[in-house]
Design a protein around this motif. Structure first.
Motif, PDB file in Angstrom:
ATOM      1  N   GLU A  15       0.843  -1.186   0.000  1.00  0.00           N
ATOM      2  CA  GLU A  15       0.000   0.000   0.000  1.00  0.00           C
ATOM      3  C   GLU A  15       0.882   1.241   0.000  1.00  0.00           C
ATOM      4  O   GLU A  15       2.069   1.166   0.306  1.00  0.00           O
ATOM      5  CB  GLU A  15      -0.921   0.008   1.215  1.00  0.00           C
ATOM      6  CG  GLU A  15      -0.165  -0.082   2.542  1.00  0.00           C
ATOM      7  CD  GLU A  15      -1.110  -0.227   3.732  1.00  0.00           C
ATOM      8  OE1 GLU A  15      -1.267   0.769   4.463  1.00  0.00           O
ATOM      9  OE2 GLU A  15      -1.683  -1.320   3.900  1.00  0.00           O
ATOM     10  N   THR A  16       0.301   2.341  -0.384  1.00  0.00           N
ATOM     11  CA  THR A  16       1.028   3.608  -0.376  1.00  0.00           C
ATOM     12  C   THR A  16       0.398   4.526   0.667  1.00  0.00           C
ATOM     13  O   THR A  16      -0.815   4.755   0.637  1.00  0.00           O
ATOM     14  CB  THR A  16       0.988   4.282  -1.755  1.00  0.00           C
ATOM     15  OG1 THR A  16       1.578   3.402  -2.720  1.00  0.00           O
ATOM     16  CG2 THR A  16       1.774   5.596  -1.745  1.00  0.00           C
ATOM     17  N   THR A  17       1.218   5.022   1.581  1.00  0.00           N
ATOM     18  CA  THR A  17       0.732   5.858   2.677  1.00  0.00           C
ATOM     19  C   THR A  17       1.466   7.193   2.674  1.00  0.00           C
ATOM     20  O   THR A  17       2.672   7.246   2.432  1.00  0.00           O
ATOM     21  CB  THR A  17       0.948   5.158   4.035  1.00  0.00           C
ATOM     22  OG1 THR A  17       0.218   3.925   4.047  1.00  0.00           O
ATOM     23  CG2 THR A  17       0.478   6.030   5.185  1.00  0.00           C
ATOM     24  N   GLU A  18       0.711   8.248   2.953  1.00  0.00           N
ATOM     25  CA  GLU A  18       1.320   9.573   3.066  1.00  0.00           C
ATOM     26  C   GLU A  18       1.611   9.851   4.539  1.00  0.00           C
ATOM     27  O   GLU A  18       0.714   9.771   5.385  1.00  0.00           O
ATOM     28  CB  GLU A  18       0.380  10.647   2.508  1.00  0.00           C
ATOM     29  CG  GLU A  18       1.023  12.020   2.429  1.00  0.00           C
ATOM     30  CD  GLU A  18       0.145  13.021   1.709  1.00  0.00           C
ATOM     31  OE1 GLU A  18       0.663  14.067   1.285  1.00  0.00           O
ATOM     32  OE2 GLU A  18      -1.076  12.774   1.567  1.00  0.00           O
TER      33      GLU A  18
ATOM     34  N   ASP B 282       7.106  14.456  -1.388  1.00  0.00           N
ATOM     35  CA  ASP B 282       6.118  15.209  -2.154  1.00  0.00           C
ATOM     36  C   ASP B 282       6.765  16.470  -2.721  1.00  0.00           C
ATOM     37  O   ASP B 282       7.170  17.362  -1.983  1.00  0.00           O
ATOM     38  CB  ASP B 282       4.940  15.583  -1.243  1.00  0.00           C
ATOM     39  CG  ASP B 282       3.824  16.274  -2.003  1.00  0.00           C
ATOM     40  OD1 ASP B 282       4.000  16.515  -3.201  1.00  0.00           O
ATOM     41  OD2 ASP B 282       2.786  16.562  -1.390  1.00  0.00           O
ATOM     42  N   GLY B 283       6.874  16.519  -4.029  1.00  0.00           N
ATOM     43  CA  GLY B 283       7.498  17.668  -4.671  1.00  0.00           C
ATOM     44  C   GLY B 283       6.509  18.586  -5.336  1.00  0.00           C
ATOM     45  O   GLY B 283       6.880  19.519  -6.052  1.00  0.00           O
ATOM     46  N   VAL B 284       5.194  18.339  -5.084  1.00  0.00           N
ATOM     47  CA  VAL B 284       4.170  19.148  -5.728  1.00  0.00           C
ATOM     48  C   VAL B 284       3.904  20.421  -4.952  1.00  0.00           C
ATOM     49  O   VAL B 284       3.840  21.512  -5.494  1.00  0.00           O
ATOM     50  CB  VAL B 284       2.857  18.331  -5.877  1.00  0.00           C
ATOM     51  CG1 VAL B 284       1.758  19.196  -6.481  1.00  0.00           C
ATOM     52  CG2 VAL B 284       3.109  17.100  -6.729  1.00  0.00           C
TER      53      VAL B 284
ATOM     54  N   THR C 160       6.144  18.795   3.071  1.00  0.00           N
ATOM     55  CA  THR C 160       5.919  18.348   4.442  1.00  0.00           C
ATOM     56  C   THR C 160       5.365  16.930   4.506  1.00  0.00           C
ATOM     57  O   THR C 160       4.797  16.545   5.518  1.00  0.00           O
ATOM     58  CB  THR C 160       4.934  19.285   5.170  1.00  0.00           C
ATOM     59  OG1 THR C 160       3.724  19.363   4.408  1.00  0.00           O
ATOM     60  CG2 THR C 160       5.520  20.669   5.348  1.00  0.00           C
ATOM     61  N   SER C 161       5.521  16.174   3.430  1.00  0.00           N
ATOM     62  CA  SER C 161       5.006  14.802   3.491  1.00  0.00           C
ATOM     63  C   SER C 161       5.866  13.855   2.665  1.00  0.00           C
ATOM     64  O   SER C 161       6.549  14.263   1.728  1.00  0.00           O
ATOM     65  CB  SER C 161       3.551  14.746   2.999  1.00  0.00           C
ATOM     66  OG  SER C 161       3.474  15.011   1.614  1.00  0.00           O
ATOM     67  N   LEU C 162       5.798  12.592   3.059  1.00  0.00           N
ATOM     68  CA  LEU C 162       6.496  11.514   2.361  1.00  0.00           C
ATOM     69  C   LEU C 162       5.461  10.515   1.861  1.00  0.00           C
ATOM     70  O   LEU C 162       4.474  10.237   2.547  1.00  0.00           O
ATOM     71  CB  LEU C 162       7.459  10.787   3.307  1.00  0.00           C
ATOM     72  CG  LEU C 162       8.521  11.623   4.025  1.00  0.00           C
ATOM     73  CD1 LEU C 162       9.248  10.752   5.041  1.00  0.00           C
ATOM     74  CD2 LEU C 162       9.497  12.213   3.046  1.00  0.00           C
ATOM     75  N   LEU C 163       5.660   9.987   0.680  1.00  0.00           N
ATOM     76  CA  LEU C 163       4.850   8.888   0.174  1.00  0.00           C
ATOM     77  C   LEU C 163       5.652   7.608   0.345  1.00  0.00           C
ATOM     78  O   LEU C 163       6.751   7.485  -0.201  1.00  0.00           O
ATOM     79  CB  LEU C 163       4.492   9.103  -1.289  1.00  0.00           C
ATOM     80  CG  LEU C 163       3.526  10.260  -1.585  1.00  0.00           C
ATOM     81  CD1 LEU C 163       3.316  10.403  -3.078  1.00  0.00           C
ATOM     82  CD2 LEU C 163       2.195  10.059  -0.879  1.00  0.00           C
ATOM     83  N   VAL C 164       5.122   6.680   1.120  1.00  0.00           N
ATOM     84  CA  VAL C 164       5.842   5.452   1.457  1.00  0.00           C
ATOM     85  C   VAL C 164       5.097   4.263   0.871  1.00  0.00           C
ATOM     86  O   VAL C 164       3.904   4.062   1.129  1.00  0.00           O
ATOM     87  CB  VAL C 164       5.979   5.283   2.983  1.00  0.00           C
ATOM     88  CG1 VAL C 164       6.821   4.057   3.302  1.00  0.00           C
ATOM     89  CG2 VAL C 164       6.598   6.524   3.599  1.00  0.00           C
TER      90      VAL C 164
ATOM     91  N   VAL D  29       8.995   2.630   9.078  1.00  0.00           N
ATOM     92  CA  VAL D  29       9.366   3.975   8.645  1.00  0.00           C
ATOM     93  C   VAL D  29       8.908   4.998   9.677  1.00  0.00           C
ATOM     94  O   VAL D  29       9.643   5.936  10.025  1.00  0.00           O
ATOM     95  CB  VAL D  29       8.756   4.298   7.262  1.00  0.00           C
ATOM     96  CG1 VAL D  29       9.014   5.747   6.881  1.00  0.00           C
ATOM     97  CG2 VAL D  29       9.329   3.365   6.203  1.00  0.00           C
ATOM     98  N   ARG D  30       7.670   4.836  10.181  1.00  0.00           N
ATOM     99  CA  ARG D  30       7.168   5.756  11.213  1.00  0.00           C
ATOM    100  C   ARG D  30       8.080   5.763  12.438  1.00  0.00           C
ATOM    101  O   ARG D  30       8.360   6.815  13.015  1.00  0.00           O
ATOM    102  CB  ARG D  30       5.748   5.353  11.633  1.00  0.00           C
ATOM    103  CG  ARG D  30       4.687   5.556  10.562  1.00  0.00           C
ATOM    104  CD  ARG D  30       3.307   5.315  11.174  1.00  0.00           C
ATOM    105  NE  ARG D  30       2.271   5.243  10.177  1.00  0.00           N
ATOM    106  CZ  ARG D  30       1.667   6.299   9.641  1.00  0.00           C
ATOM    107  NH1 ARG D  30       2.022   7.510  10.028  1.00  0.00           N
ATOM    108  NH2 ARG D  30       0.714   6.136   8.744  1.00  0.00           N
TER     109      ARG D  30
END
Length: 429
Positions: A118-121, A154-156, A161-165, A175-176
């Protein structure tokens, strides 16, 4: 399929013929250079072919081949992949009988893990992002390697202030944990530079007083569709004339992460003692442990009841700035709110219903309020559609006047119209 050493030359010839006869068939090949030396030939007793879904091959191989190499080393086998066409590819496992069976089990486990990816922000501070990306992103790559995840920044947004994992649930939780350790490392440095906290972390540190300030604004509702509606969740209701909503979407996840971070930090006794408050000021921002709850939240002091010459703890009324309700808490359950927890706007957005007033023009009845809570799924975190019809101002606060529509049922329900139908109010439209 088993074979003795006398069949090895023919096997090698067959393998070469198969791979040479199909264009682009050899996708990945981790065969040791001296695999077919005389010494190794004596150890090879079995070859096994395992079908794996095409889209899982990259996951099986891993970044720079680390995953497949680990399987090979742990099972004393050699693994290669060939493409016979179709939805699956063949994993060719060569080694001892026990080794190939063990390698097969590990490959199938990896396939199962891939299905659970899964992908989590995960939201972090800008300071943490800077640390992760410093020195050619070594720290970021280290966390990704240790947790076996893929991490993207997140480069948008203008402020990152966020990572996509990308990974399994347990990998993402690793990771957390790594990120929390990084934040813990930052705390001493932040403590030394803050004017509102002691220079050193100590259970006996001098108690300080939070400043009365409003460094963070409340969120505002903006349309996200062409018809002017946006998605909200009702968090607290006083009446249809005064209730609070939260924006649905990324803000919800960010708030969950913030509450987790608050709870992790203030659940530590030494941290609570260090950030304890000796004197309270109405309007000051604080962290509180809500009654009958295990989580810590952001709040603003509304009133204070501190009796002198009393052994009892002081009592404070604190408004939860992310939910809207006001709670009564004792002094030990209140602490200074660290500046790092103010990076996110307050999420409780004050609103009132449009096009409806209570019957008789007076106050809303208790039954009307209960019906409104039910219709809006108050604190049940179901999404409603909201459109800002106008704005009002009260005590310098902007209040959105909303049209609310419930789209969770087969037929859309206009909340104001339903309250009128139930004879709790009359329409002003």
């Amino acid at each position: 399929m088993t074979s003795d050493s006398s069949l090895l030359p023919s096997l090698k010839t067959l393998f070469a013929t198969v791979t040479a006869g199909i264009t682009g068939t050899l996708v990945y090949h981790y065969m040791k250079t001296n695999f077919f030396t005389a010494k190794d030939e004596e150890k090879i007793k079995e070859s096994l072919y395992v079908e794996v879904p095409r889209d899982t091959v990259a996951h099986l191989i891993g970044r720079n081949g680390t995953s497949i190499k680990q399987i090979e080393e742990e099972t004393c086998t050699a693994v290669s992949f060939i493409d016979p066409g179709g939805a699956c590819r063949l994993a060719v496992i060569r080694g001892s009988k026990d080794g190939v069976q063990l390698a097969k089990m590990q490959l199938l486990k990896c396939v199962e893990e891939h299905a659970q990816l899964e992908t989590t922000e995960i939201f972090v501070s800008e300071k943490t992002i800077d640390r992760l990306t410093a020195q050619e992103s070594k720290k970021l790559r280290e966390i990704a390697a240790l947790s076996k995840t893929r991490i993207y920044i997140d480069g948008v947004r203008e402020k990152r202030t966020s990572l996509l994992v990308r990974g399994t649930y347990h990998q993402i939780e690793k990771v957390r944990e790594f990120l929390k350790e990084m934040v813990a490392e930052e705390i001493p440095a932040a403590t030394e530079t803050s004017n509102n906290v002691p220079m050193k972390r100590s259970p006996n540190a001098a108690r300080t007083q939070p400043e009365k300030s409003t460094p963070t604004e409340y969120e505002k509702l903006e349309p996200t569709s062409s018809d002017g509606f946006c998605e909200v969740m009702v968090s607290f209701v006083e009446s249809p004339s005064k209730f609070f909503v939260q924006k649905a979407g990324p803000c919800s996840k960010e708030l969950d992460c913030l509450i987790d971070d608050l709870t992790d930090f203030y659940s530590v006794k030494e941290n609570r003692q260090q950030y304890a408050i000796s004197k309270y000021v109405v309007g000051s921002l604080v962290a509180i442990l809500a009654p009958d709850d295990t989580c810590w939240y952001r709040g603003r002091v509304v009133s204070i009841d501190l009796e002198e010459d009393s052994d009892d703890d002081g009592i404070l009324s604190v408004n939860l700035v992310d939910f809207g309700d006001t709670v009564i808490v004792k002094q030990p359950h209140v602490a200074i709110l660290r500046p790092e927890f103010l990076s996110m706007n307050f999420q409780a957005i004050e609103c009132r219903m449009a096009y409806i007033e209570p019957i008789g023009g007076g106050e809303w009845s208790e039954k009307a309020i209960e019906a409104f809570e039910t219709l809006t799924y108050c604190a049940s975190w179901k999404i409603l559609m909201a459109r800002v019809e106008s704005n009002a101002t009260m005590n310098s606060n902007c209040i959105h006047v909303l049209k609310l529509v419930d789209t969770n049922t087969e037929k859309d329900i206009d909340i104001a119209t339903e309250l009128v139908r139930l004879e709790f109010g009359y329409s002003t439209a």
